[in-house]
Design a protein around this motif. Structure first.
Motif, PDB file in Angstrom:
ATOM      1  N   ILE A 108      83.250  86.356 -55.642  1.00 26.77           N
ATOM      2  CA  ILE A 108      82.506  85.976 -54.438  1.00 26.77           C
ATOM      3  C   ILE A 108      81.614  84.759 -54.704  1.00 26.77           C
ATOM      4  CG2 ILE A 108      80.735  86.738 -52.805  1.00 26.77           C
ATOM      5  CD1 ILE A 108      81.873  89.582 -53.099  1.00 26.77           C
ATOM      6  N   LEU A 109      80.887  84.789 -55.826  1.00 22.36           N
ATOM      7  CA  LEU A 109      80.009  83.663 -56.145  1.00 22.36           C
ATOM      8  C   LEU A 109      80.811  82.381 -56.377  1.00 22.36           C
ATOM      9  CD1 LEU A 109      77.350  85.290 -58.531  1.00 22.36           C
ATOM     10  CD2 LEU A 109      77.131  84.718 -56.105  1.00 22.36           C
ATOM     11  N   GLY A 110      81.978  82.523 -56.987  1.00 24.60           N
ATOM     12  CA  GLY A 110      82.817  81.353 -57.241  1.00 24.60           C
ATOM     13  C   GLY A 110      83.256  80.682 -55.954  1.00 24.60           C
ATOM     14  N   VAL A 111      83.670  81.479 -54.967  1.00 23.12           N
ATOM     15  CA  VAL A 111      84.058  80.908 -53.677  1.00 23.12           C
ATOM     16  C   VAL A 111      82.851  80.251 -53.009  1.00 23.12           C
ATOM     17  CG1 VAL A 111      84.893  81.449 -51.356  1.00 23.12           C
ATOM     18  CG2 VAL A 111      85.971  82.494 -53.339  1.00 23.12           C
ATOM     19  N   GLY A 112      81.670  80.863 -53.183  1.00 19.60           N
ATOM     20  CA  GLY A 112      80.469  80.266 -52.625  1.00 19.60           C
ATOM     21  C   GLY A 112      80.222  78.875 -53.177  1.00 19.60           C
ATOM     22  N   LEU A 113      80.409  78.699 -54.494  1.00 18.16           N
ATOM     23  CA  LEU A 113      80.249  77.379 -55.099  1.00 18.16           C
ATOM     24  C   LEU A 113      81.393  76.440 -54.712  1.00 18.16           C
ATOM     25  CD1 LEU A 113      79.056  78.297 -58.725  1.00 18.16           C
ATOM     26  CD2 LEU A 113      77.708  77.201 -56.922  1.00 18.16           C
ATOM     27  N   ALA A 114      82.614  76.988 -54.654  1.00 16.93           N
ATOM     28  CA  ALA A 114      83.783  76.164 -54.329  1.00 16.93           C
ATOM     29  C   ALA A 114      83.684  75.579 -52.930  1.00 16.93           C
ATOM     30  CB  ALA A 114      85.059  76.983 -54.472  1.00 16.93           C
ATOM     31  N   THR A 115      83.056  76.314 -52.018  1.00 18.88           N
ATOM     32  CA  THR A 115      82.943  75.849 -50.627  1.00 18.88           C
ATOM     33  C   THR A 115      81.547  75.313 -50.326  1.00 18.88           C
ATOM     34  OG1 THR A 115      82.340  78.095 -49.893  1.00 18.88           O
ATOM     35  CG2 THR A 115      84.680  77.504 -49.846  1.00 18.88           C
ATOM     36  N   TYR A 116      80.765  75.077 -51.408  1.00 17.54           N
ATOM     37  CA  TYR A 116      79.379  74.629 -51.213  1.00 17.54           C
ATOM     38  C   TYR A 116      79.352  73.329 -50.408  1.00 17.54           C
ATOM     39  CZ  TYR A 116      74.705  72.881 -52.226  1.00 17.54           C
ATOM     40  OH  TYR A 116      73.440  72.391 -52.101  1.00 17.54           O
ATOM     41  N   LEU A 174      94.962  72.390 -52.873  1.00 16.84           N
ATOM     42  CA  LEU A 174      96.005  71.684 -52.121  1.00 16.84           C
ATOM     43  C   LEU A 174      95.449  70.407 -51.496  1.00 16.84           C
ATOM     44  CD1 LEU A 174      98.006  74.492 -50.261  1.00 16.84           C
ATOM     45  CD2 LEU A 174      98.874  72.889 -51.961  1.00 16.84           C
ATOM     46  N   GLY A 175      94.235  70.520 -50.960  1.00 15.86           N
ATOM     47  CA  GLY A 175      93.610  69.347 -50.368  1.00 15.86           C
ATOM     48  C   GLY A 175      93.398  68.242 -51.386  1.00 15.86           C
ATOM     49  N   ILE A 176      93.037  68.626 -52.617  1.00 15.10           N
ATOM     50  CA  ILE A 176      92.814  67.638 -53.675  1.00 15.10           C
ATOM     51  C   ILE A 176      94.133  66.972 -54.083  1.00 15.10           C
ATOM     52  CG2 ILE A 176      92.062  67.324 -56.062  1.00 15.10           C
ATOM     53  CD1 ILE A 176      90.140  69.673 -55.627  1.00 15.10           C
ATOM     54  N   VAL A 177      95.161  67.805 -54.308  1.00 19.82           N
ATOM     55  CA  VAL A 177      96.428  67.302 -54.839  1.00 19.82           C
ATOM     56  C   VAL A 177      97.230  66.548 -53.786  1.00 19.82           C
ATOM     57  CG1 VAL A 177      98.645  67.978 -55.838  1.00 19.82           C
ATOM     58  CG2 VAL A 177      96.547  69.140 -56.559  1.00 19.82           C
ATOM     59  N   LEU A 178      97.323  67.108 -52.573  1.00 20.42           N
ATOM     60  CA  LEU A 178      98.210  66.538 -51.562  1.00 20.42           C
ATOM     61  C   LEU A 178      97.539  65.545 -50.622  1.00 20.42           C
ATOM     62  CD1 LEU A 178     100.258  69.715 -50.538  1.00 20.42           C
ATOM     63  CD2 LEU A 178     100.867  67.936 -52.185  1.00 20.42           C
ATOM     64  N   PHE A 179      96.264  65.741 -50.358  1.00 21.13           N
ATOM     65  CA  PHE A 179      95.616  64.934 -49.324  1.00 21.13           C
ATOM     66  C   PHE A 179      94.420  64.129 -49.826  1.00 21.13           C
ATOM     67  CE2 PHE A 179      97.234  68.929 -47.360  1.00 21.13           C
ATOM     68  CZ  PHE A 179      98.346  68.371 -46.745  1.00 21.13           C
ATOM     69  N   GLY A 180      94.201  64.141 -51.141  1.00 26.35           N
ATOM     70  CA  GLY A 180      93.149  63.323 -51.709  1.00 26.35           C
ATOM     71  C   GLY A 180      91.738  63.717 -51.321  1.00 26.35           C
ATOM     72  N   VAL A 181      91.511  64.975 -51.029  1.00 31.26           N
ATOM     73  CA  VAL A 181      90.182  65.448 -50.659  1.00 31.26           C
ATOM     74  C   VAL A 181      89.249  65.363 -51.873  1.00 31.26           C
ATOM     75  CG1 VAL A 181      88.830  67.434 -49.874  1.00 31.26           C
ATOM     76  CG2 VAL A 181      91.086  66.975 -48.883  1.00 31.26           C
ATOM     77  N   GLN A 182      88.055  64.828 -51.661  1.00 25.16           N
ATOM     78  CA  GLN A 182      87.081  64.689 -52.735  1.00 25.16           C
ATOM     79  C   GLN A 182      86.178  65.928 -52.793  1.00 25.16           C
ATOM     80  OE1 GLN A 182      87.063  62.001 -54.863  1.00 25.16           O
ATOM     81  NE2 GLN A 182      88.904  61.334 -53.759  1.00 25.16           N
ATOM     82  N   VAL A 183      86.002  66.480 -53.981  1.00 22.79           N
ATOM     83  CA  VAL A 183      85.108  67.619 -54.148  1.00 22.79           C
ATOM     84  C   VAL A 183      84.122  67.309 -55.263  1.00 22.79           C
ATOM     85  CG1 VAL A 183      86.813  69.291 -53.341  1.00 22.79           C
ATOM     86  CG2 VAL A 183      86.649  68.768 -55.785  1.00 22.79           C
ATOM     87  N   GLY A 184      82.977  67.982 -55.237  1.00 24.99           N
ATOM     88  CA  GLY A 184      81.962  67.768 -56.241  1.00 24.99           C
ATOM     89  C   GLY A 184      82.161  68.641 -57.465  1.00 24.99           C
ATOM     90  N   PHE A 185      81.300  68.411 -58.452  1.00 22.24           N
ATOM     91  CA  PHE A 185      81.377  69.155 -59.707  1.00 22.24           C
ATOM     92  C   PHE A 185      81.182  70.654 -59.477  1.00 22.24           C
ATOM     93  CE2 PHE A 185      79.140  71.019 -63.380  1.00 22.24           C
ATOM     94  CZ  PHE A 185      80.121  70.851 -64.350  1.00 22.24           C
ATOM     95  N   LEU A 186      80.184  71.006 -58.643  1.00 21.42           N
ATOM     96  CA  LEU A 186      79.918  72.424 -58.366  1.00 21.42           C
ATOM     97  C   LEU A 186      81.112  73.094 -57.697  1.00 21.42           C
ATOM     98  CD1 LEU A 186      76.186  72.576 -57.145  1.00 21.42           C
ATOM     99  CD2 LEU A 186      77.171  73.506 -59.254  1.00 21.42           C
ATOM    100  N   ASN A 187      81.781  72.346 -56.813  1.00 23.27           N
ATOM    101  CA  ASN A 187      82.954  72.906 -56.150  1.00 23.27           C
ATOM    102  C   ASN A 187      84.048  73.235 -57.164  1.00 23.27           C
ATOM    103  OD1 ASN A 187      82.165  70.373 -53.881  1.00 23.27           O
ATOM    104  ND2 ASN A 187      81.915  72.534 -53.373  1.00 23.27           N
ATOM    105  N   GLY A 188      84.255  72.325 -58.126  1.00 27.35           N
ATOM    106  CA  GLY A 188      85.263  72.557 -59.150  1.00 27.35           C
ATOM    107  C   GLY A 188      84.913  73.742 -60.035  1.00 27.35           C
ATOM    108  N   VAL A 189      83.634  73.829 -60.431  1.00 23.17           N
ATOM    109  CA  VAL A 189      83.186  74.959 -61.241  1.00 23.17           C
ATOM    110  C   VAL A 189      83.381  76.261 -60.474  1.00 23.17           C
ATOM    111  CG1 VAL A 189      81.167  76.053 -62.292  1.00 23.17           C
ATOM    112  CG2 VAL A 189      81.549  73.601 -62.591  1.00 23.17           C
ATOM    113  N   GLY A 190      83.073  76.232 -59.186  1.00 23.48           N
ATOM    114  CA  GLY A 190      83.231  77.418 -58.351  1.00 23.48           C
ATOM    115  C   GLY A 190      84.665  77.911 -58.308  1.00 23.48           C
ATOM    116  N   MET A 191      85.616  76.984 -58.202  1.00 19.96           N
ATOM    117  CA  MET A 191      87.022  77.380 -58.178  1.00 19.96           C
ATOM    118  C   MET A 191      87.426  78.060 -59.477  1.00 19.96           C
ATOM    119  SD  MET A 191      89.094  74.386 -56.138  1.00 19.96           S
ATOM    120  CE  MET A 191      88.242  72.972 -56.843  1.00 19.96           C
ATOM    121  N   VAL A 192      86.955  77.513 -60.605  1.00 18.95           N
ATOM    122  CA  VAL A 192      87.274  78.109 -61.901  1.00 18.95           C
ATOM    123  C   VAL A 192      86.687  79.522 -61.997  1.00 18.95           C
ATOM    124  CG1 VAL A 192      86.914  77.936 -64.386  1.00 18.95           C
ATOM    125  CG2 VAL A 192      87.447  75.889 -63.061  1.00 18.95           C
ATOM    126  N   ILE A 193      85.432  79.665 -61.560  1.00 18.87           N
ATOM    127  CA  ILE A 193      84.777  80.976 -61.618  1.00 18.87           C
ATOM    128  C   ILE A 193      85.500  81.981 -60.723  1.00 18.87           C
ATOM    129  CG2 ILE A 193      82.665  82.239 -61.041  1.00 18.87           C
ATOM    130  CD1 ILE A 193      81.076  79.758 -61.834  1.00 18.87           C
TER     131      ILE A 193
END
Length: 338
Positions: A166-174, A297-316
């Motif tokens: 839950i916390l990881g998704v919170g950071l991923a969608t921060y 998918l947004g990052i790979v296919l559509f070039g969506v930019q995400v921040g460091f916290l978002n990336g950490v959140g996905m890993v968590i």
């Protein structure tokens, strides 16, 4: 006269119930406690494949089809057509239901529609990141429902695994968190309705009714389609679609919508089958994983930019999902060894 549904004792796992008078003529997908971990993973893989395929299709091909109620009606109608074709081919048979059981299915279709309506209305009152982080709590509430309503116990590690998930998704969608008081209430209500819908779907297929995924879809989808069309008319969507297409939809649009409907049928069938095999709690966990995969998918296919916290959140979040899967597999292995 048909008898009322009869439930087993409360201290048993209700997700693994079978009816007192099963219908052998209608083949069904086995329930959560009857399948191996490998089978569950296979169902989950197909579910994610259908989910991602529909997401990409909507983004690349369907484009900005800004008629959510009409799209819901299309998906429900496609589910009915697909199931009816399989019924004619003899892939499954219909169970004779009592009036009370038909009422249960009708109420289930209303729950489906109200859940969508609540989500659509709340999105106008809160930011998307806030909506996503609220939705990430669905596994927590699913566990609570099974714990306190059905008396189902979970190992301690299951609860612990939900924390990084839950916390990881919170950071991923921060992002920009914004909500009104009414928006917060509606979003929270939407979370509860989404969880109740997922649990109810599982109960219809594993409880006293024990309907197959195809029969559940066949009986529910025309009701949901009709309700979505009523909402489309009431919200002005149908009038807007006619105004945008005064001469009727083009051939290309018809083919595009037909492809969307076919994918939606595959996703609905896969979703119901996976819910029956993997369980309602696992389906809510999949919802969190889906949010991370959508960002990837947004990052790979559509070039969506995400921040460091978002990336950490996905890993968590993905680590939490892996932990949850390991706990479920270990729990099943221990039960199988008894």
């Amino acid at each position: 006269m048909s008898s009322s549904p009869t439930f087993k004792d409360k201290d048993e796992d209700l997700e693994a119930q079978v009816p007192l008078n099963p219908q052998p003529a209608s083949p069904t997908v086995r329930t959560e406690q009857e399948v191996s971990g490998t089978t569950k993973l296979l169902y989950l893989a197909v579910y994610f494949l259908c989910n991602i395929s529909l997401t990409i299709y909507n983004k690349l091909i369907l484009g900005k089809f800004s008629y959510p109620w009409l799209l819901t009606a299309l998906h429900a109608g496609s589910a009915f057509i697909g199931c009816y074709i399989l019924l004619l081919q003899g892939r499954f048979t219909l169970t004779k239901l009592s009036l009370q059981q038909n009422v249960v299915l009708f109420l289930f279709s209303i729950l489906f529609t109200v859940n969508i309506a609540t989500s659509n209305v709340s999105l106008a009152m809160v930011s998307i990141p806030f909506h996503q982080i609220m939705r990430s709590t669905c596994p927590f509430f699913a566990v609570l429902i099974y714990r306190f309503r059905y008396g189902r116990s979970y190992p301690r590690d299951t609860y612990l695994a939900l924390i990084p998930l839950i916390l990881g998704v919170g950071l991923a969608t921060y992002g920009d968190y914004y909500f009104t008081a009414a928006g917060f209430i509606l979003t929270f209500l939407g979370v509860i309705l989404a969880v109740v819908k997922t649990v109810a779907t599982n109960r219809i297929m594993t409880g006293a009714l024990a309907l197959s995924p195809l029969e559940t879809l066949l009986r529910m989808s025309p009701l949901a389609c009709a309700q979505a069309l009523v909402c489309a008319i009431a919200s002005g969507e149908l009038a807007g679609f006619r105004e945008q297409n005064p001469e009727g939809p083009s051939g290309a649009l018809i083919l595009t919508l037909a492809g969307n409907g076919l994918l939606a049928f595959c996703l609905n069938y896969s979703s119901f089958s996976t819910n029956k095999v993997a369980g309602a709690v696992t389906m809510t966990v999949c919802g969190n994983i889906k949010q991370c995969l959508t960002i990837l998918l947004g990052i790979v296919l559509f070039g969506v930019q995400v921040g460091f916290l978002n990336g950490v959140g996905m890993v968590i979040a993905l680590a939490g999902a892996a932990w949850y899967s390991a706990v479920e597999l270990r729990s099943k292995t221990q039960k199988g060894g008894r």
